[in-house]
Design an enzyme around this catalytic site. Structure first.
Site, PDB file in Angstrom:
ATOM      1  N   ASP A   1      -8.332 -10.379  -0.320  1.00 17.33           N
ATOM      2  CA  ASP A   1      -7.646  -9.443   0.579  1.00 17.33           C
ATOM      3  C   ASP A   1      -7.806  -8.014   0.077  1.00 17.33           C
ATOM      4  O   ASP A   1      -7.926  -7.083   0.887  1.00 17.33           O
ATOM      5  CB  ASP A   1      -6.158  -9.815   0.658  1.00 17.33           C
ATOM      6  CG  ASP A   1      -5.379  -8.881   1.565  1.00 17.33           C
ATOM      7  OD1 ASP A   1      -5.674  -8.848   2.780  1.00 17.33           O
ATOM      8  OD2 ASP A   1      -4.493  -8.160   1.070  1.00 17.33           O
TER       9      ASP A   1
ATOM     10  N   ASN B   1       0.850  -1.197   0.000  1.00 16.88           N
ATOM     11  CA  ASN B   1       0.000   0.000   0.000  1.00 16.88           C
ATOM     12  C   ASN B   1       0.886   1.248   0.000  1.00 16.88           C
ATOM     13  O   ASN B   1       2.113   1.142   0.007  1.00 16.88           O
ATOM     14  CB  ASN B   1      -0.967  -0.022   1.193  1.00 16.88           C
ATOM     15  CG  ASN B   1      -0.249   0.034   2.528  1.00 16.88           C
ATOM     16  OD1 ASN B   1       0.911   0.448   2.616  1.00 16.88           O
ATOM     17  ND2 ASN B   1      -0.918  -0.383   3.569  1.00 16.88           N
TER      18      ASN B   1
END
Lengths: 334, 334, 334
Positions: free
Chosen positions: B209, B15
């Site tokens: 996910d 991320n």
């Protein structure tokens, strides 16, 4: 000022029948445009700046491209206004085994520079040299036309800001709009962005083609390929760290093609106070092919409610206008 | 029988804060498992066969992993029944600059071979050698336990087959289930699949996910990371050419973690007569981190209706059971 | 006969400091070579054929490339023997903000056509036109030289077929060969392959650079970048469905650079009876940089045993020869 890129088409660029996705080609086109636009806008002293995609003119997919072929993309700056450049792009497919080449796409993109040093600085575009005064004149006409259309779309866009509801295949009948309607969400990653943290226009177009293709396949249940994309206006930049929601719904179907409207909404995940916003809308047109690559009929749409009926009529108008324009172009060329 | 893979973690694996996605790690774990499982099942004469993921045991993400670190994944076959193998996998993170290493995950996966030559052939798994009779005994217990649970989930799974409606942030209040609920669709591409046209289990887990992470981020509006994944059963194979719909909704939140239920539905795009089917469901648990990587409180959920209340109670039970189990494990180790 | 490709460098193409991986550049070089080689070999009637990478001459990385820059790769056929073509490739980096361009690489690749229609057919390469008889003469010399070297390496390669053991940082001291030694395995996917199911040479080189880079980083614990690659011979094709094991070990370190030997072994996963085979070996050279991009000293290697000592001496010889050659080239240019 010229740039050429080329790449072998790989399995991941195509559907299971081997047709390269329209979105793959749009992404390559935009990358070439971004390179040459950014290069040109930095050919003068002053702030360093990046070229941001503002608009893609209507583009047709003239021939299919296949896995194993080489896509050659060449981009050239063809007009410069004070604050924007027009980039014209040609895509050729080359079968390196047979040597056959085809022009698969022609596209025109508009880029606007923005300063990387001071957001409030208005960046001016360096002028370009034209081969003739007539060429500049023609460019100016295209510039004025697209400017007008961008303003108009901005308004239409505001009007459409209601959310697109979810696909529903348990209560909806086949061939209705609700049956094929589809959405995807995508968390913007580093490779989707320019060095300065904004999503490449080409990445957005690839996601739009992906959703529109799923809508078309759900409606037709066949091998579908992108036939054309209407002019696309990029109203607002999408930043790193956003979640992008891309939704598509069928609007119109003729006997041989269907039109899908696509919405792109950006949602800053962490700085949520900035709020979700509509970034782009566009119309994609698909055709349906059989196993030999021959066009198939599109199943007629089952319309429900006034909104769908109205959008169908609007789509029909676009369809007839494009058809008329294609015919006129053909005659002019003869 | 042993295999070790290693790869540098890249920007696209993480991320924007640099935490490697849980889904990236699950995908690597499954790839190692698939290699060793397929290799083992082909160590005897007879039909060539591929190992298909049937189940992943509950796994915890013990430490975060970051961009630039090397993930080492080692997989070993630890039990073989007549028709399945258990693969145990360890994941280590290595900071190649400081030399620091940490065990970030331990996982156990069950694979089932299927013949590539004749679908109707039942493929038997070659036996393995155990270090001691006790080891075989232990493996057999794990085998029986997971077999029982797979049957149970199959039933629960059927019960859950109602569609998950769309996220709606215009009519839903923050912190409700409806507000953070999210879905994505993904057109299965060649790289998602094994050589034989079935989606890798790891690809599916990565998508799960991704959706669960978006649900958690929409609820918390902070940097969130995967803390654990409940046991996942893969009931049906997903084929090339499917559209996969992955949906997630919050089910439970404690002070420091939140649980998200994820559904995976597969929809054959062209052979639509086969119908849409639920392929996988699972529970993912996330924690929320501040900019220094310290845990933050999770905003309490606003529950609406009996269904959400009931699922919250179920989630709470799972939460308390896992907590008790962790404590027991800790005591046993001391 | 000429092809040019160009691409913006993205975060995933680079390490965390922003230096584009040598492997990314090698992969782009090989793609351009494959396009032009395949195109040329099909410019005559007869079997359709694909160009298979047989050898890459020694190449230096003259300047670093960074994220956000555009890599321009141009490839040209410079010699054709009866059964092979030589492709020369130039890589330029362009900073599209400042306009600065640099030549970062020059490479020469040898391709061999193989028939896609009949494996036993020996495909002949169409002749090319030379600008002068001298040019043809020069090309022939290069051809003879590489042919000789390929034969020699083939033998050396066989000798080295002992397996490279796993890195071991619990029993090995820092700066020993065992400490930094590394392996990765990769399951070959569809995007790694040509349309005909063979792994692109560029994909293999990218994996080799990745492993060699990990070895160098483990030894130096700094930002390391690829400085050069020794000539690489591709002895055998790697097929779809293989698992590839890539292993690297330090062989030599001067004050400013270190050399790493890399082995590529292919292992057919399902048709395991075909057996594992060594496909490629090569030497990569790395330099170590501080945060400002200035070269740092390389920590001296701690050698253990006769094998390591012997390989160190061999590496030293290659190092001294290359140094002498560089000096001679420089003088000749003045």
């Amino acid at each position: 000022m010229f740039v050429t890129t080329a790449r072998i088409m790989r399995p991941d660029d195509a559907n299971i029948v081997g047709n390269v996705h329209g979105g793959t080609i749009l992404k390559m086109i935009e990358e070439a445009g971004c390179i040459i636009g950014t290069r040109h806008c930095n050919t003068q002293p002053g702030d360093r700046c990046a070229a941001q995609l503002a608009r893609v003119e209507r583009t047709d997919f003239l021939y299919p491209m296949f896995i194993g072929e080489v896509a050659h993309v060449s981009a050239e700056i063809t007009y410069a206004s004070k604050h924007s450049v027009e980039v014209q792009v040609h895509v050729m497919s080359e079968n390196i085994l047979t040597g056959a080449t085809k022009m698969t796409n022609r596209a025109a993109l508009w880029y606007v520079p923005f300063s990387l040093e001071d957001v409030d600085n208005v960046t001016e575009v360096p002028p370009i040299k034209y081969a003739s005064p007539g060429q500049e004149e023609e460019g100016k006409k295209r510039y004025e036309a697209q400017k007008m259309e961008r303003l108009e779309t901005k308004e239409r866009n505001g009007e459409l800001l209601m959310p697109v509801s979810a696909p529903d295949r348990t209560t909806k009948e086949p061939y209705t709009v609700g049956f094929s309607q589809s959405s995807l969400i995508h968390l913007v990653g580093p490779s989707d962005c320019t060095l300065h943290g904004f999503v490449h226009g080409g990445v957005t177009m690839k996601l739009m083609d992906e959703v529109a293709g799923i809508v078309a396949a759900r409606h037709c249940k066949t091998n579908i390929v992108t036939a054309s994309v209407d002019a696309i206006n990029f109203h607002r930049k999408i930043m790193k760290g956003c979640v992008v929601t891309v939704s598509g719904r069928a609007t119109f179907a003729s006997n041989k093609s269907m039109e899908i409207e696509v919405f792109v909404d950006a949602d800053p995940l962490i700085e949520a106070e900035k709020g979700k916003y509509r970034a782009v809308t566009a119309f994609f047109t698909y055709i349906s092919l059989d196993k030999q690559g021959k066009p198939l009929s599109i199943p007629p749409m089952k319309l429900e409610g006034d909104g769908e009926q109205r959008r169908f009529e609007d789509g029909k108008m676009r369809y007839l206008q494009n058809k008329a324009k294609r015919l006129a172009d053909k005659e002019r060329q003869q």
